[in-house]
Design an enzyme around this catalytic site. Sequence first.
Site, PDB file in Angstrom:
ATOM      1  N   PRO A 211      42.449  16.707 -46.354  1.00 32.58           N
ATOM      2  CA  PRO A 211      41.059  17.068 -46.670  1.00 32.58           C
ATOM      3  C   PRO A 211      40.618  18.305 -45.893  1.00 32.58           C
ATOM      4  CG  PRO A 211      41.252  14.709 -46.217  1.00 32.58           C
ATOM      5  CD  PRO A 211      42.551  15.346 -45.808  1.00 32.58           C
ATOM      6  N   GLU A 212      39.891  19.192 -46.560  1.00 30.89           N
ATOM      7  CA  GLU A 212      39.417  20.413 -45.918  1.00 30.89           C
ATOM      8  C   GLU A 212      38.137  20.160 -45.132  1.00 30.89           C
ATOM      9  OE1 GLU A 212      39.018  23.624 -48.675  1.00 30.89           O
ATOM     10  OE2 GLU A 212      41.011  23.340 -49.530  1.00 30.89           O
TER      11      GLU A 212
ATOM     12  N   LYS B  60      37.453  18.955 -42.294  1.00 34.50           N
ATOM     13  CA  LYS B  60      37.288  17.693 -41.566  1.00 34.50           C
ATOM     14  C   LYS B  60      37.947  17.737 -40.188  1.00 34.50           C
ATOM     15  CE  LYS B  60      36.758  14.958 -45.781  1.00 34.50           C
ATOM     16  NZ  LYS B  60      35.289  14.940 -45.655  1.00 34.50           N
TER      17      LYS B  60
ATOM     18  N   VAL C  40      41.110  18.386 -39.346  1.00 34.90           N
ATOM     19  CA  VAL C  40      42.464  17.833 -39.247  1.00 34.90           C
ATOM     20  C   VAL C  40      43.525  18.874 -39.637  1.00 34.90           C
ATOM     21  CG1 VAL C  40      41.815  15.416 -39.471  1.00 34.90           C
ATOM     22  CG2 VAL C  40      42.218  16.776 -41.545  1.00 34.90           C
ATOM     23  N   SER C  41      43.173  20.139 -39.491  1.00 31.38           N
ATOM     24  CA  SER C  41      44.135  21.245 -39.642  1.00 31.38           C
ATOM     25  C   SER C  41      44.689  21.407 -41.045  1.00 31.38           C
ATOM     26  CB  SER C  41      45.287  21.109 -38.637  1.00 31.38           C
ATOM     27  OG  SER C  41      44.808  21.271 -37.333  1.00 31.38           O
ATOM     28  N   SER C  42      43.818  21.372 -42.026  1.00 32.09           N
ATOM     29  CA  SER C  42      44.270  21.665 -43.386  1.00 32.09           C
ATOM     30  C   SER C  42      44.813  23.089 -43.469  1.00 32.09           C
ATOM     31  CB  SER C  42      43.127  21.472 -44.389  1.00 32.09           C
ATOM     32  OG  SER C  42      42.033  22.330 -44.085  1.00 32.09           O
ATOM     33  N   SER C  43      44.228  24.020 -42.705  1.00 34.08           N
ATOM     34  CA  SER C  43      44.692  25.409 -42.758  1.00 34.08           C
ATOM     35  C   SER C  43      46.089  25.547 -42.163  1.00 34.08           C
ATOM     36  CB  SER C  43      43.708  26.323 -42.023  1.00 34.08           C
ATOM     37  OG  SER C  43      43.551  25.929 -40.675  1.00 34.08           O
ATOM     38  N   ALA C  44      46.352  24.889 -41.033  1.00 31.14           N
ATOM     39  CA  ALA C  44      47.677  24.993 -40.416  1.00 31.14           C
ATOM     40  C   ALA C  44      48.742  24.331 -41.279  1.00 31.14           C
ATOM     41  CB  ALA C  44      47.655  24.364 -39.021  1.00 31.14           C
TER      42      ALA C  44
ATOM     43  N   ASP D   9      47.494  23.415 -33.466  1.00 34.22           N
ATOM     44  CA  ASP D   9      47.505  22.934 -34.843  1.00 34.22           C
ATOM     45  C   ASP D   9      48.837  23.235 -35.520  1.00 34.22           C
ATOM     46  OD1 ASP D   9      44.909  22.320 -34.236  1.00 34.22           O
ATOM     47  OD2 ASP D   9      44.007  23.792 -35.587  1.00 34.22           O
TER      48      ASP D   9
END
Length: 447
Positions: free
Chosen positions: A143-144, A146, A148-152, A195
Amino acid sequence: MSAPVDLWRFVDMLRTRRLFEPGTPIAIARAPGRLDVMGGIADYSGSLVLERPIAEATCAAVQRVDRPVVEVTSIGRSPLTLALSSLAPGGEPVAYEVARQRFASPDQHWAAYVVGVILVLARERGLPLTSRGMRVVVSSCVPESKGVSSSAALETSVLQAAAHAFDLTIEPRDLALLCQRAENLVAGAPCGVMDQMTCVFGEPDALMALLCQPAELQPPVPLPGGLAVWGIDSGERHAISGSDYGSVRAGAFMGLRILADYLRVPGGYLANLDPPEFERVASQLPEELSGEEFLAGYDGTSDTVTMVSPGRRYQVRGATAHPIYERRRAETFRRLLLESRGDVSGVELGTLMYESHASYGRCGLGSRGTDRLVELVKSVGPEAGVYGARITGGGSGGTVAVVGRPDASPAIAGIADQYARETGHRPYVFAGSSPGVAAVGAQVVTV
């Protein structure tokens, strides 16, 4: 290690939707998001951090094509096609700042995390951007916004797949550092390295231990059988590129520069200072300082990814103190786990998490929703098997990490229910773990 099931589901989706040219090899890779258990924003100040890869992951596929383009499809978004000449006019890759401006608009900023790693491979590792291009497809369950490092997860999966597709050998640690470079310089997010390192090196059922000086991987910390970790989403949007995170980071580096006039900071990392040593000179740090006042006395800071703005005011003392104490909390947390021999003192772990959460608040990185979730965890307490909680990652919203007994899932569900009744937001609950990029590697398939 065999590839996780979700990676093969991704391959089935690619075949069903016919997103690639048939018969030509496709490199695929998978990277999990991460839950920051201890350490968080102290990473850019050289702290020890303890990170858990989550079950949710991003999958990426890259195929070479005989056209001078980069075609990017992110499932659920409009596709994007770029001419190689726009990334490397005359075959010479553009400067990072040029690419950063190219993807600055909100509707295309997501693509900075994909094209950014391709540009980094071109500039740093010689990936040719001339006559042959590539098609990139990504699908994410992380999930973006939030925390939790969606980008990494996106960066590391794309870089792993792209490097494999173009026969580039990238060592796992370098993979993480290259992705951090893309996020800092192309996406414009001043993140530390924890991350990307977690997305690469994370192991199920253990915490990745990383001393961020700049990225010294240490032995993983197994989770005892009597302990479990969850994440509860506050519903408040987290953005590491936001002004709060950036100003706190800048404030920490301002404090580092001021302290250098009074003592030696080993290695230039705040986290290397002992608390008693810091306390002797802490009064020399202002609680708050404007950028104009700071720049009148100093040339700037040693940070390469944030700038001190004359027109802003910065929380200096709290931002400087946080990594000094956070490293000690993280080290104590690790020691308790390693010495537990299966009989972990959950209450002591919880106390460290609550102290960390309060320190985030003193830095200005708390939020109403995350504070409330931590309060709910406290109210349930050890009697229900829930020991402690803290805000994670860059703060200012996002997800709260919770530690408790494995049989505390009903209590976690009750906390989520109570939060939903109070706020109208149904929290996403993160549970479970999965391996990082280094363990899974890249796979080659055809469709």
